[in-house]
Scaffold this motif. Structure first.
Motif, PDB file in Angstrom:
ATOM      1  N   SER A  33       0.958  -1.248   0.085  1.00 30.49           N
ATOM      2  CA  SER A  33       0.005  -0.206   0.105  1.00 30.49           C
ATOM      3  C   SER A  33       0.746   1.175   0.043  1.00 30.49           C
ATOM      4  O   SER A  33       0.419   2.418  -0.448  1.00 30.49           O
ATOM      5  CB  SER A  33      -0.996   0.026   1.337  1.00 30.49           C
ATOM      6  N   LYS A  34       2.091   1.422   0.383  1.00 29.18           N
ATOM      7  CA  LYS A  34       2.811   2.305   0.402  1.00 29.18           C
ATOM      8  C   LYS A  34       3.664   2.485  -0.742  1.00 29.18           C
ATOM      9  O   LYS A  34       4.035   3.867  -1.162  1.00 29.18           O
ATOM     10  CB  LYS A  34       4.064   2.318   1.739  1.00 29.18           C
ATOM     11  N   GLU A  35       3.800   1.581  -1.704  1.00 34.44           N
ATOM     12  CA  GLU A  35       4.256   1.541  -3.030  1.00 34.44           C
ATOM     13  C   GLU A  35       3.592   2.518  -3.939  1.00 34.44           C
ATOM     14  O   GLU A  35       2.513   2.735  -3.670  1.00 34.44           O
ATOM     15  CB  GLU A  35       4.531   0.364  -3.687  1.00 34.44           C
ATOM     16  N   ASP A  36       4.270   3.366  -4.589  1.00 35.88           N
ATOM     17  CA  ASP A  36       3.658   4.219  -5.700  1.00 35.88           C
ATOM     18  C   ASP A  36       2.694   3.603  -6.762  1.00 35.88           C
ATOM     19  O   ASP A  36       3.249   2.606  -7.050  1.00 35.88           O
ATOM     20  CB  ASP A  36       4.718   5.085  -6.395  1.00 35.88           C
ATOM     21  N   ARG A  37       1.607   4.083  -6.690  1.00 35.85           N
ATOM     22  CA  ARG A  37       0.757   3.395  -7.506  1.00 35.85           C
ATOM     23  C   ARG A  37       0.655   3.951  -8.972  1.00 35.85           C
ATOM     24  O   ARG A  37       1.057   4.993  -9.143  1.00 35.85           O
ATOM     25  CB  ARG A  37      -0.771   3.598  -6.937  1.00 35.85           C
ATOM     26  N   GLN A  38       0.924   2.940  -9.946  1.00 38.53           N
ATOM     27  CA  GLN A  38       1.093   3.263 -11.260  1.00 38.53           C
ATOM     28  C   GLN A  38      -0.521   3.605 -11.868  1.00 38.53           C
ATOM     29  O   GLN A  38      -1.451   3.007 -11.367  1.00 38.53           O
ATOM     30  CB  GLN A  38       1.700   1.973 -12.146  1.00 38.53           C
ATOM     31  N   PRO A  39      -0.556   4.794 -12.536  1.00 38.34           N
ATOM     32  CA  PRO A  39      -1.967   4.989 -12.900  1.00 38.34           C
ATOM     33  C   PRO A  39      -2.447   4.060 -14.111  1.00 38.34           C
ATOM     34  O   PRO A  39      -1.442   3.425 -14.738  1.00 38.34           O
ATOM     35  CB  PRO A  39      -1.609   6.282 -13.652  1.00 38.34           C
ATOM     36  N   ASP A  40      -3.434   3.681 -14.113  1.00 40.48           N
ATOM     37  CA  ASP A  40      -3.862   2.695 -15.180  1.00 40.48           C
ATOM     38  C   ASP A  40      -3.896   3.311 -16.449  1.00 40.48           C
ATOM     39  O   ASP A  40      -4.373   4.427 -16.777  1.00 40.48           O
ATOM     40  CB  ASP A  40      -5.549   2.641 -14.900  1.00 40.48           C
TER      41      ASP A  40
END
Length: 123
Positions: free
Chosen positions: A114-121
């Protein structure tokens, strides 16, 4: 799949062992709370596999060895409690229940994800 008879017998063993550990657990492991998390019984009711959890103890393997060294004494006390309910007192096999450690490990993994940067879809 355990039968109703196995489940009922496992429940009896769990309750009586819990009472034994509550009263006399201090003799085996001072300053340690011993919890019986699960009991599994073989179909012939000859062997009971008891899963233990230790609180306020840093070395659960050493605690397990201590309990195993007293297993004949624990079996004798269990037999005195359930002798009128069963024909044969089962052999006791003790194991460490590592469910708590597993849950902690999974929580850390989920927290890391949950702390990792989320990649935009990208569509």
């Amino acid at each position: 799949m355990e039968s109703k008879r196995q489940q009922k017998f496992a429940g009896v063993i769990q309750q009586d062992l819990a009472a034994i550990f509550q009263r006399e657990g201090i003799n085996y492991l001072p300053n340690t709370l011993i919890t019986i998390t699960k009991v599994r019984v073989t179909p012939d009711l000859a062997i009971a596999r008891i899963f233990l959890s230790f609180f306020n103890n840093t070395n659960s393997q050493l605690a397990l060895q201590t309990i195993k060294s007293h297993s004949s004494e624990i079996r004798y006390k269990l037999g005195a409690r359930i002798k009128d309910q069963v024909r044969v007192i089962p052999q006791l096999e003790f194991f460490v229940d590592d469910t708590g450690e597993y849950v902690e490990r999974m929580d850390k993994i989920f927290e890391k994800i949950s702390k990792e940067d989320r990649q935009p879809d990208t569509e």
